[in-house]
Design an enzyme around this catalytic site. Structure first.
Site, PDB file in Angstrom:
ATOM      1  N   ASP A   1      17.532 -48.273 -35.960  1.00  0.00           N
ATOM      2  CA  ASP A   1      16.651 -47.261 -35.387  1.00  0.00           C
ATOM      3  C   ASP A   1      15.433 -47.622 -36.472  1.00  0.00           C
ATOM      4  O   ASP A   1      15.422 -46.997 -37.501  1.00  0.00           O
ATOM      5  CB  ASP A   1      17.186 -45.887 -35.441  1.00  0.00           C
ATOM      6  CG  ASP A   1      16.101 -44.758 -35.067  1.00  0.00           C
ATOM      7  OD1 ASP A   1      14.945 -45.213 -34.838  1.00  0.00           O
ATOM      8  OD2 ASP A   1      16.468 -43.688 -35.188  1.00  0.00           O
TER       9      ASP A   1
ATOM     10  N   LYS B   1       4.493 -46.804 -38.810  1.00  0.00           N
ATOM     11  CA  LYS B   1       4.908 -47.068 -37.300  1.00  0.00           C
ATOM     12  C   LYS B   1       3.815 -46.482 -36.286  1.00  0.00           C
ATOM     13  O   LYS B   1       3.634 -46.806 -35.120  1.00  0.00           O
ATOM     14  CB  LYS B   1       6.325 -46.482 -37.126  1.00  0.00           C
ATOM     15  CG  LYS B   1       6.987 -46.561 -35.440  1.00  0.00           C
ATOM     16  CD  LYS B   1       8.285 -45.808 -35.635  1.00  0.00           C
ATOM     17  CE  LYS B   1       8.680 -45.842 -34.106  1.00  0.00           C
ATOM     18  NZ  LYS B   1       9.791 -45.289 -33.992  1.00  0.00           N
TER      19      LYS B   1
ATOM     20  N   GLU C   1      14.171 -45.731 -27.482  1.00  0.00           N
ATOM     21  CA  GLU C   1      15.023 -44.725 -28.331  1.00  0.00           C
ATOM     22  C   GLU C   1      15.949 -43.794 -27.291  1.00  0.00           C
ATOM     23  O   GLU C   1      16.902 -43.492 -27.732  1.00  0.00           O
ATOM     24  CB  GLU C   1      14.069 -43.957 -29.418  1.00  0.00           C
ATOM     25  CG  GLU C   1      13.723 -44.868 -30.547  1.00  0.00           C
ATOM     26  CD  GLU C   1      12.655 -44.442 -31.108  1.00  0.00           C
ATOM     27  OE1 GLU C   1      12.021 -43.429 -30.963  1.00  0.00           O
ATOM     28  OE2 GLU C   1      12.099 -45.194 -31.864  1.00  0.00           O
TER      29      GLU C   1
ATOM     30  N   ASP D   1      13.317 -36.155 -27.269  1.00  0.00           N
ATOM     31  CA  ASP D   1      13.213 -36.929 -28.604  1.00  0.00           C
ATOM     32  C   ASP D   1      11.762 -36.584 -29.272  1.00  0.00           C
ATOM     33  O   ASP D   1      10.632 -37.244 -28.820  1.00  0.00           O
ATOM     34  CB  ASP D   1      13.329 -38.536 -28.421  1.00  0.00           C
ATOM     35  CG  ASP D   1      13.398 -39.146 -29.620  1.00  0.00           C
ATOM     36  OD1 ASP D   1      13.177 -38.826 -30.633  1.00  0.00           O
ATOM     37  OD2 ASP D   1      13.629 -40.507 -29.380  1.00  0.00           O
TER      38      ASP D   1
END
Ligand code: AMP
Length: 607
Positions: A8, A70, A171, A193
């Site tokens: 992850d 990211k 994810e 999420d």
């Protein structure tokens, strides 16, 4: 074949997991933590540091410490998001040679995939230390809302880190897989999420056979914990400005301290009603002398400052449900993923929206890596993963008048492909240009360009007679490719899609070499340190037994010589231990082992 691990690659934290004894488990790093902060820094001496140690030095080295990289994955420099980062980040963000983003750390420019590769490499080291095997293949997760450019950037990061990314997994889909592990009943799940940088909502149906069907997925790849942090930072800095007429943003160190304090306060307010933010000596000016920042923040204040961000996630949930053609009551279970879902206001809002409390018993920080490990294990065993995902974005081309013609609509199950026939519009036309985009708008300019390609060397002919069939494919990783065939000549056309931003093959190769060199150097240093410690242990042991050996053996000439030799050897190794190189350490370790044996044998004889 080597093992495949699940990684992850989060905005705030990274986590690696593997299936061990039939069960997925997270691998702790060498500090014992299941996650490692996605923070990298370069020190004055040019040394790279990653994770917790990088976080610790961030306050004193803000210009050369990167967090939240990211969020810039696969974004062109002139994008709104990159410009926002350039204005707010403590490090220098500049334009790269391909219109991409570069981050400058001590005069060296780094691409975003290169920085992400450092986290992947860190996870690789964590996994190798645990499995004691070489790890060079991984399933890497990405936000479901990541577009093709962002996915490509992750692939590049994998290549730079020397990892083959065998699958890019969304994810929330990974989280659903981990949730479904060991639970057999068919269900409709909503996976909410909210991580450090991105938000995704996926509706997933688990069927009677235990297969996972993503019904819809949508999100915002620039909405996450960092936005909550920024709200609190703004509040603190405005209050400070009001009280002292000094803008803390002018000092990178002060800014970094406020950032860390805001993150800490935000997390604390998930379990307490109020907290004190206290930053002594946050700034000093000749006029004012040293100043301290001290404010009390309540949970209610934080909730007020960030209410619109939570509402925005709910609007996206509504969109996700409408794509799935479901109402909230059709959802059997709500799963919360990502550190931000620990915020009580988020939990309350989600519970109210779906009309049910979210599922307990899913670890928000680990569930994605666990799901990635399960998928990795299935691929390793050449089994079907049982996952059926969809694409979050429509894929299409620009047509006359700047319109967007969607060829593969959003929510289409992947892998999928579509064929489109292109014909020439002018007599003798020798080339056709095609612009490929991804997005939801009917206007090309409002969507994300993925690249442009040209069909060249077409056979000259009257308008409308030259026909080229172009195939657009989206694979299981959610990534697109394109192929073409000239229908008149039957000739397959090689198409080079020119990415709008990103890295060239040469650049990736150079970065791969740098990264491999770093890893080899790091491994050599670690092995040197292991030898040094082994020598230290032997020295301590020998220093413990030598007095006894001397007492028992020194009365014979042979014994006296042996003890003398042993003492000399121990002193010599001890003196040069800190400076010894790898070869010397290996030799010294062997010498100490011989001395140990000699003394043990002599002691045995003497007793
Ligand atoms: P992730 O990307 O899933 O690791 O999520 C990290 C985000 O969750 C960061 O923005 C953290 O500040 C935030 N976070 C972590 N713990 C908490 C907490 N207890 N309360 C609120 N936010 C948190």
């Amino acid at each position: 074949m080597s093992r495949i691990v699940g990684i992850d690659l989060g905005t705030t934290n990274c986590c690696v997991a593997v299936v061990d004894g039939g069960k997925p488990r997270v691998i702790p790093n060498k500090h014992g933590y299941s996650t490692t902060p996605s923070v990298v820094a370069v020190t004055e001496a040019g040394q790279r540091i990653v994770g917790q140690i990088a976080v610790r030095q961030a306050v004193t080295n803000p210009e050369h410490t990167v967090q939240g990289a990211k969020r810039l994955m696969g974004r062109p420099f002139d994008s709104e998001e990159a410009q926002h980062a350039a204005a707010h980040a403590s490090y220098r963000v500049i334009a790269g040679p391909n219109g991409d983003v570069r981050i400058v750390l001590h005069d060296k420019e780094h691409s975003v995939p290169e920085l992400s590769a450092m986290f992947l490499q860190e996870m690789r080291v964590v996994a190798e230390d645990f499995t004691q095997e070489r790890v060079d293949r991984a399933v890497v997760t990405v936000p479901a809302y990541f577009n093709d450019n962002q996915r490509q950037a992750v692939r590049d990061a994998g290549a730079i880190a020397g990892l083959e990314v065998v699958r890019i997994l969304n994810e929330p889909t990974a989280a659903a897989l981990a949730y479904g592990f060991g639970r057999a009943e068919p269900k409709t799940l909503a996976v909410y999420d909210l991580g450090g940088g991105t938000f995704d909502i996926s509706i997933v149906r688990i069927d009677e056979e235990g297969e996972f069907h993503v019904v819809s997925t949508t999100g915002d790849s620039f909405l996450g914990g960092e936005d909550f942090d920024e709200r609190l930072m703004d509040f603190l800095m405005k209050a400070f400005y009001r009280d002292n007429a000094i803008d803390l943003r002018t000092s990178p160190i002060a800014l970094q301290r406020v950032r860390q304090a805001a993150q800490k306060a935000k997390a604390e307010l998930s379990s307490v009603e109020q907290t004190d933010v206290s930053l002594p000596f946050v700034i000093a000016t000749p006029e004012t002398g040293p100043l301290h920042l001290e404010y009390t923040i309540t949970r209610e204040m934080l909730e007020r400052l960030t209410a619109d961000l939570v509402t925005r996630t709910l609007q996206i949930c509504e969109l996700g449900l409408s794509y799935a053609q479901l109402a909230p009551e059709h959802v059997d279970e709500v799963i919360l993923v990502g550190g931000m879902t620990r915020m009580p206001a988020v939990q309350r809002a989600v519970e109210e929206f779906f009309g049910r409390p979210p599922c307990k018993g899913v670890h928000a920080d680990e569930v994605v890596a666990l799901g990635a490990a399960l998928a990795a294990h299935a691929i390793e065993e050449e089994r079907d993963t049982g996952l059926h995902d969809v694409t979050a974005h429509s894929l299409g081309i620009m047509t006359a008048g700047g319109r967007f013609d969607a060829l593969i609509p959003a929510m289409e199950p992947v892998p999928t492909k579509v064929e489109e026939l292109f014909t020439t519009s002018r007599d003798g036309q020798a080339a056709l240009k095609v612009v490929v985009l991804q997005g939801q708008s009917e206007w090309a300019a409002e969507n994300t360009p993925l690249g442009r390609f040209a069909l060249t060397n077409l056979r000259p002919g009257p308008a409308g007679t030259v026909r080229v069939r172009v195939t657009f494919t989206i694979d299981e990783d959610g990534m697109f490719s394109v192929g073409a065939k000239d229908l008149d000549t039957g000739e397959e056309k090689v198409i080079d899609v020119l990415a709008s931003s990103g890295l060239s093959d040469d650049e990736i190769e150079r970065m791969m070499a740098d990264s491999a060199e770093y890893l080899a150097h790091r491994r050599a240093e670690e092995s040197k340190e292991d030898s040094r410690q082994a020598c230290s242990r032997l020295i301590a042991k020998l220093e413990g037994v030598l007095p006894e050996a001397e007492k028992k053996m020194a009365w014979t000439p042979v014994g006296a010589t042996a003890v003398e030799k042993a003492k000399k050897a121990v002193t010599a190794v001890k003196t040069g231990l800190d400076e010894a190189d790898a070869d010397a350490l290996t030799k010294q370790h062997a010498l100490l082992l011989r001395v140990e044996q000699m003394i043990e044998r002599a002691l045995e004889k003497a007793s």
